[in-house]
Design an enzyme around this catalytic site. Structure first.
Site, PDB file in Angstrom:
ATOM      1  N   SER A 141       1.403  -1.146  -0.127  1.00 13.45           N
ATOM      2  CA  SER A 141      -0.084   0.196  -0.286  1.00 13.45           C
ATOM      3  C   SER A 141       0.934   1.308   0.340  1.00 13.45           C
ATOM      4  CB  SER A 141      -0.561  -0.121   1.010  1.00 13.45           C
ATOM      5  OG  SER A 141      -1.748   1.532   1.489  1.00 13.45           O
ATOM      6  N   TYR A 155      -1.843  -0.044  10.028  1.00 14.77           N
ATOM      7  CA  TYR A 155      -2.102  -0.674   8.813  1.00 14.77           C
ATOM      8  C   TYR A 155      -0.727  -0.235   8.281  1.00 14.77           C
ATOM      9  CZ  TYR A 155      -3.663  -1.942   4.071  1.00 14.77           C
ATOM     10  OH  TYR A 155      -3.716  -1.402   2.008  1.00 14.77           O
TER      11      TYR A 155
END
Length: 246
Positions: A141, A155
């Site tokens: 990501s 995250y």
């Protein structure tokens, strides 16, 4: 001619489902890994088969070692030796400041995003090293370098670990003929936002993206497919950012 058999974790929806369909177009037999939604996984598999390739669905929690072993064993028993792995299964955890996140949520994010990727990568490395070839693509990501303050730094931290895993494992497995890369999507218009209670998030943050729109799952799948393909035969240890410039 050797058949391409690729395991896609989290393949029942979003980026994972788009990746299954794109790889099918490129001639891969596909293992659609899923956690709970068997019906959605089978729908993806049905669409994969329309491309003239084979598909099977295997339910597995990638954070559980026994499930990972069963995932790969089922793939090999039904389709043949696994030649590719897309580590796509992941969770964001709740949106918000780290100070407000429960320990159980932190543990789930670490176990799914990092431990699950490690377990699947280890199992793939074991089978691929024995044959002297294979491809692993991790779904990271852009949060890994942005940090995502106020949204999900927990995250982001796991995805930064995935980037490091990608670079290190690529160097470790390169001599064995195995390539390891990652894609780092930005904001993508999938149901993951709605599942976390913020269905309009992808559109709302578009103003911070240079291209002024969220990505589509098919755009991320195209990058994954390229990294899996012979066109990327000299590419390993790379984190390919697909984030609209953000």
């Amino acid at each position: 001619m050797k058949r391409l058999v690729t395991v896609v974790t989290g393949g029942s929806r979003g980026i994972g489902a788009a990746t299954c369909l794109r790889l099918a177009e490129d001639g891969h037999d596909v293992v659609v890994g899923y956690l709970r939604d068997a019906k959605a996984a089978e729908q993806v598999a049905d669409r994969v088969r329309q491309s003239g390739v084979r598909a099977v669905c295997v339910g597995a929690d990638t954070a559980v070692e026994a499930d990972v072993e069963r995932l790969f064993a089922s793939a090999e028993r039904q389709l043949g030796p696994v030649t590719g792995l897309v580590n796509n299964a992941g969770v964001t955890g709740p949106f918000g400041r780290l100070a407000d996140v429960d320990t159980a949520d932190l543990r789930q994010v670490v176990e799914v995003n990092l431990l699950g990727t490690l377990l699947c990568s280890r199992r793939a490395a074991q089978t691929m090293t024995a044959r002297g070839n294979g491809v692993i693509v991790n779904v990271s990501s852009s949060a890994a370098t942005l940090g995502s303050p106020g949204d999900y730094v927990h995250y982001a931290a796991t995805k930064a670990a995935v980037d490091t895993l990608t670079m290190g494992l690529a160097r470790e497995l390169g001599p064995d003929g195995i390539r390891v890369n990652a894609v780092a999507p930005g904001i993508v218009d999938t149901e993951i936002h709605a599942r976390r209670g913020d269905p309009d998030r992808a559109q709302r943050v578009s103003t911070s993206i240079p291209l002024r729109r969220p990505g589509q799952p098919e755009e991320i799948a195209a990058a994954i497919a390229w990294l899996m393909s012979p066109d990327a035969s000299y590419t390993t240890g790379t984190v390919l950012r697909v984030s609209g410039g953000r």
